[in-house]
Design a protein around this motif. Sequence first.
Motif, PDB file in Angstrom:
ATOM      1  N   ASN A   9     -37.809  24.963  -0.242  1.00  0.00           N
ATOM      2  CA  ASN A   9     -38.903  25.334   0.743  1.00  0.00           C
ATOM      3  C   ASN A   9     -40.339  25.200   0.015  1.00  0.00           C
ATOM      4  OD1 ASN A   9     -37.438  26.316   3.122  1.00  0.00           O
ATOM      5  ND2 ASN A   9     -36.607  27.741   1.985  1.00  0.00           N
ATOM      6  N   ASN A  12     -40.589  21.322   1.481  1.00  0.00           N
ATOM      7  CA  ASN A  12     -40.868  21.263   3.002  1.00  0.00           C
ATOM      8  C   ASN A  12     -39.894  22.280   3.571  1.00  0.00           C
ATOM      9  OD1 ASN A  12     -41.139  19.341   5.130  1.00  0.00           O
ATOM     10  ND2 ASN A  12     -39.210  19.636   5.377  1.00  0.00           N
ATOM     11  N   PRO A  13     -40.701  23.500   4.168  1.00  0.00           N
ATOM     12  CA  PRO A  13     -39.664  24.449   4.854  1.00  0.00           C
ATOM     13  C   PRO A  13     -38.551  23.935   5.640  1.00  0.00           C
ATOM     14  CG  PRO A  13     -41.872  24.855   4.584  1.00  0.00           C
ATOM     15  CD  PRO A  13     -41.899  23.365   4.274  1.00  0.00           C
ATOM     16  N   ILE A  14     -37.255  24.130   5.675  1.00  0.00           N
ATOM     17  CA  ILE A  14     -36.349  23.659   6.640  1.00  0.00           C
ATOM     18  C   ILE A  14     -35.559  24.966   7.242  1.00  0.00           C
ATOM     19  CG2 ILE A  14     -35.872  21.698   5.363  1.00  0.00           C
ATOM     20  CD1 ILE A  14     -33.467  23.070   4.011  1.00  0.00           C
ATOM     21  N   ASN A  15     -35.229  24.528   8.576  1.00  0.00           N
ATOM     22  CA  ASN A  15     -34.767  25.600   9.441  1.00  0.00           C
ATOM     23  C   ASN A  15     -33.616  26.140   8.604  1.00  0.00           C
ATOM     24  OD1 ASN A  15     -32.327  24.393  10.640  1.00  0.00           O
ATOM     25  ND2 ASN A  15     -33.693  23.052  11.698  1.00  0.00           N
ATOM     26  N   GLU A  16     -33.094  27.456   9.394  1.00  0.00           N
ATOM     27  CA  GLU A  16     -32.187  28.423   8.929  1.00  0.00           C
ATOM     28  C   GLU A  16     -30.658  27.452   8.887  1.00  0.00           C
ATOM     29  OE1 GLU A  16     -29.938  32.663   9.709  1.00  0.00           O
ATOM     30  OE2 GLU A  16     -32.304  32.122   9.610  1.00  0.00           O
ATOM     31  N   ASP A  17     -30.336  26.809  10.044  1.00  0.00           N
ATOM     32  CA  ASP A  17     -29.088  25.985  10.125  1.00  0.00           C
ATOM     33  C   ASP A  17     -29.004  24.804   8.938  1.00  0.00           C
ATOM     34  OD1 ASP A  17     -28.431  27.633  12.333  1.00  0.00           O
ATOM     35  OD2 ASP A  17     -29.214  26.108  13.857  1.00  0.00           O
ATOM     36  N   ALA A  18     -30.225  24.275   9.006  1.00  0.00           N
ATOM     37  CA  ALA A  18     -29.914  23.379   8.016  1.00  0.00           C
ATOM     38  C   ALA A  18     -29.866  23.842   6.505  1.00  0.00           C
ATOM     39  CB  ALA A  18     -31.507  22.398   8.076  1.00  0.00           C
ATOM     40  N   LEU A  19     -30.451  24.908   6.256  1.00  0.00           N
ATOM     41  CA  LEU A  19     -30.416  25.353   4.906  1.00  0.00           C
ATOM     42  C   LEU A  19     -29.030  25.852   4.692  1.00  0.00           C
ATOM     43  CD1 LEU A  19     -32.441  26.017   2.831  1.00  0.00           C
ATOM     44  CD2 LEU A  19     -32.732  28.213   3.803  1.00  0.00           C
ATOM     45  N   LYS A  20     -28.317  26.271   5.621  1.00  0.00           N
ATOM     46  CA  LYS A  20     -26.859  26.888   5.651  1.00  0.00           C
ATOM     47  C   LYS A  20     -25.979  25.689   5.053  1.00  0.00           C
ATOM     48  CE  LYS A  20     -27.051  30.765   8.228  1.00  0.00           C
ATOM     49  NZ  LYS A  20     -26.644  31.557   9.840  1.00  0.00           N
ATOM     50  N   PHE A 117     -29.954  16.687  10.569  1.00  0.00           N
ATOM     51  CA  PHE A 117     -31.368  17.687  10.534  1.00  0.00           C
ATOM     52  C   PHE A 117     -32.692  16.788  10.119  1.00  0.00           C
ATOM     53  CE2 PHE A 117     -27.695  20.459   9.337  1.00  0.00           C
ATOM     54  CZ  PHE A 117     -27.839  21.428  10.641  1.00  0.00           C
ATOM     55  N   ASP A 119     -35.289  17.915   9.312  1.00  0.00           N
ATOM     56  CA  ASP A 119     -36.131  18.843   8.404  1.00  0.00           C
ATOM     57  C   ASP A 119     -35.618  18.400   6.896  1.00  0.00           C
ATOM     58  OD1 ASP A 119     -37.162  20.320  10.353  1.00  0.00           O
ATOM     59  OD2 ASP A 119     -36.092  22.202   9.721  1.00  0.00           O
TER      60      ASP A 119
END
Length: 191
Positions: A9, A12-20, A117, A119
Motif C-alpha cells: 500500500n 500503490n494502494p490497491i482495492n480490497e478484493d485485489a488485496l484478498k 486487477f 491496481d
Amino acid sequence: MDDFLNYINSINPINEDALKELQQCFKPKQLRKNDFFVKEGEYANQIGFLQKGIVRAYFLNQKGKEYNKQFFVGPSIIGAYTSLLTKQPNKIAQQALTDCKILVADFNEMEKLYDKFHDLERLGRKIAEFYFLEKEQKEIEMALLDADKRYLIMRERFPEIELILPQYHIASYLGISATQLSRIRRKLKDS
C-alpha cells in the motif's frame, strides 16, 4: 502479512478484493543463511517478499569470481526478474546472507491477477520502475564515483549491513578488493 500489506500500500494502494486475492497467492517460507532463493541456470517461477533478512544478487565471471550486484534488505521484493519475464535460465543467483523470513508467490498466478486487477498491474509496474531506477543509479555510481564515495553511499543506503556481512561481500558490491575497503574505512575513521 501486515508488513507485506503495508509495503504494498505504500507503493500503490490497491482495492480490497485485489488485496484478498494477492494475500492468497503468497505463502510463508524460511530461507536459512546461504540458501538460494533462485540459482544460476534455473528457470525462475517465483517472486518473493523479503520480510526480514538480507539477500544478495550475484553472478560469477568465467574464472569463478563472485560479483555482488545488489543487496536486498527486508522489506523488499526479490526474484529473478529477467528469467521470470523472458522464460530463460537465470543468470544472477539470489542467496540469503542471513536467515530470512519471506513470502513466496508463483509468478504466473501473479500475472493472472494483473489481468484481473489493474491496481495490481500498476503495482507491478511501479515496483519494476523502482528497480530500474535503482539499477541505473548504481551503474552511474560505479562508472562516475570513486570507491570512497560509493562506500559512503552504500553505508547510507544500507546502514546496518556492515555490522552483519563479511567485508568481502561489501567489497564485491562496491567493485573493490577487501584490502581497498579496509583502507577506505581506515581513512574515513582517521579523518
